[in-house]
Design an enzyme around this catalytic site. Structure first.
Site, PDB file in Angstrom:
ATOM      1  N   HIS A  63       0.852  -1.194   0.000  1.00  0.00           N
ATOM      2  CA  HIS A  63       0.000   0.000   0.000  1.00  0.00           C
ATOM      3  C   HIS A  63       0.886   1.241   0.000  1.00  0.00           C
ATOM      4  O   HIS A  63       2.102   1.164   0.250  1.00  0.00           O
ATOM      5  CB  HIS A  63      -0.960   0.003   1.192  1.00  0.00           C
ATOM      6  CG  HIS A  63      -0.301   0.079   2.532  1.00  0.00           C
ATOM      7  ND1 HIS A  63       0.478  -0.929   3.043  1.00  0.00           N
ATOM      8  CD2 HIS A  63      -0.306   1.056   3.487  1.00  0.00           C
ATOM      9  CE1 HIS A  63       0.911  -0.584   4.252  1.00  0.00           C
ATOM     10  NE2 HIS A  63       0.459   0.611   4.535  1.00  0.00           N
ATOM     11  N   ASP A  67       5.952   4.445   5.025  1.00  0.00           N
ATOM     12  CA  ASP A  67       6.832   3.462   5.657  1.00  0.00           C
ATOM     13  C   ASP A  67       6.901   2.156   4.877  1.00  0.00           C
ATOM     14  O   ASP A  67       7.642   1.242   5.256  1.00  0.00           O
ATOM     15  CB  ASP A  67       6.408   3.206   7.111  1.00  0.00           C
ATOM     16  CG  ASP A  67       4.961   2.754   7.252  1.00  0.00           C
ATOM     17  OD1 ASP A  67       4.103   3.297   6.544  1.00  0.00           O
ATOM     18  OD2 ASP A  67       4.698   1.866   8.083  1.00  0.00           O
ATOM     19  N   HIS A  68       6.155   2.078   3.781  1.00  0.00           N
ATOM     20  CA  HIS A  68       6.199   0.894   2.932  1.00  0.00           C
ATOM     21  C   HIS A  68       6.740   1.183   1.531  1.00  0.00           C
ATOM     22  O   HIS A  68       6.908   0.249   0.745  1.00  0.00           O
ATOM     23  CB  HIS A  68       4.812   0.265   2.826  1.00  0.00           C
ATOM     24  CG  HIS A  68       4.327  -0.299   4.128  1.00  0.00           C
ATOM     25  ND1 HIS A  68       4.302  -1.652   4.397  1.00  0.00           N
ATOM     26  CD2 HIS A  68       3.867   0.314   5.253  1.00  0.00           C
ATOM     27  CE1 HIS A  68       3.844  -1.847   5.631  1.00  0.00           C
ATOM     28  NE2 HIS A  68       3.577  -0.662   6.167  1.00  0.00           N
ATOM     29  N   ASP A 213      -0.277  -3.821   6.048  1.00  0.00           N
ATOM     30  CA  ASP A 213      -0.951  -3.491   7.293  1.00  0.00           C
ATOM     31  C   ASP A 213      -2.438  -3.833   7.155  1.00  0.00           C
ATOM     32  O   ASP A 213      -2.994  -3.701   6.078  1.00  0.00           O
ATOM     33  CB  ASP A 213      -0.820  -2.004   7.578  1.00  0.00           C
ATOM     34  CG  ASP A 213       0.618  -1.530   7.738  1.00  0.00           C
ATOM     35  OD1 ASP A 213       1.549  -2.320   7.504  1.00  0.00           O
ATOM     36  OD2 ASP A 213       0.816  -0.360   8.065  1.00  0.00           O
TER      37      ASP A 213
END
Length: 304
Positions: A63, A67-68, A213
């Protein structure tokens, strides 16, 4: 048995700490490297793990939270500086290309390789990658932005021949592949020799699921039923369940419940909130529901 390893490069949540980096991991299947998410510091962790950039051709982004994916531009640039010429394939929500292309045009201008975007629909369960030995399919998740997990599943392999039996029945080389794929052999005299006498079963196909997440989502259980390894976020402990619900994350207890319901062989929890100095509490809460649980940490490698 062929290699099927999972390398953890980052297992923290949105706030990097001195202990954890944001989400990133590499799945190594037969020396093909697949990067799953790409938080800050990914390329440095890649080097620390002694993984070869040249073997990386496919990146899966769960996504579009920073942080990804904040590590992508730096990685793209480094690959260009290393002289890469082979295409690099990115699998992400359709907005990913629109958001990243201006950065690529500015910071990576003149690169000798092509970045190929593949738009995925996080709401659908779809095979988005396939080769002769592997499929990768999406796992619809529930988060604040469109999000999916990824299921890496080996294809069943042909049976193994028993050389002594092949020689005994004088099986022609031209028939061996058919026999390995389950056909019986018929001798010149018309005798039927079962393929089970001529071969032994191959190892069962292995499977790995990445789920981060996401809010607590029991609907994923049928898709990951019985897999070898499940990586599931466990951002919060039980006393912070309200916060987990508010931010659409999962507690360690809930991750353990998912693993138990799906009867997976092993659970690996990660995406830890920076608020916890000691993650043993998260481990104990998950293990109360699923004993075969371990904590992720940077530079950890698990072999399936």
């Amino acid at each position: 048995m062929e290699k099927f390893n999972v390398h953890i490069l980052g297992c923290g949540s949105a706030l990097p700490t001195s202990k954890h980096l944001p989400s990133a991991q590499v799945v190594n299947i037969r020396e093909k490297l697949f990067l799953v998410d790409c938080g800050e510091g990914t390329q440095l962790q890649f080097r620390k793990a002694r993984l070869k950039f040249s073997r990386l051709n496919h990146i899966f982004i769960s996504h579009l939270h920073g942080d990804h994916c904040f590590g992508l531009i730096g990685l793209f640039s480094t690959l260009g500086l290393l002289g890469r010429t082979a295409p690099l394939h990115i699998y992400a929500h359709a907005q990913g290309e629109r958001l990243l292309q201006p950065w690529i045009d500015y910071f990576c201008n003149g690169m000798k390789y092509e970045i190929v975007f593949h738009a995925i629909d996080p709401k659908q369960t779809t095979i988005i990658y396939e080769d002769k030995s592997l499929t990768v399919e999406t796992i619809p998740l529930q988060h604040r932005v469109p999000t999916c997990g990824f299921l890496f599943r080996e294809k069943p392999m042909p049976r193994h021949i028993i050389r002594e039996m092949i020689d005994f029945y004088q099986v022609p080389t031209s028939q061996i592949l058919r026999i390995k794929n389950g056909e019986d052999f018929i001798t010149e005299e018309g005798k039927v020799v079962s393929h089970t006498l001529l071969t032994t079963p191959s190892a069962p196909p292995r499977a790995y699921a990445y789920c981060s997440d996401t809010a607590y989502l029991p609907s994923i259980v049928p898709q990951i039923q019985g897999i070898d390894l499940l990586y599931h976020e466990a951002t919060f402990c039980a006393e912070d369940t309200a916060r987990a619900k508010e931010t659409m994350h999962t507690t360690a207890v809930q991750a353990g419940q998912i693993a138990a319901a799906a009867q997976v062989k092993k659970l690996l929890i990660g995406h830890f909130s920076a608020r916890y100095e000691n993650e043993d509490l998260l481990l104990k809460e998950a293990q109360a529901h699923f004993p075969e649980t371990c904590l992720a940490h940077e530079q950890m490698t698990l072999s399936l």
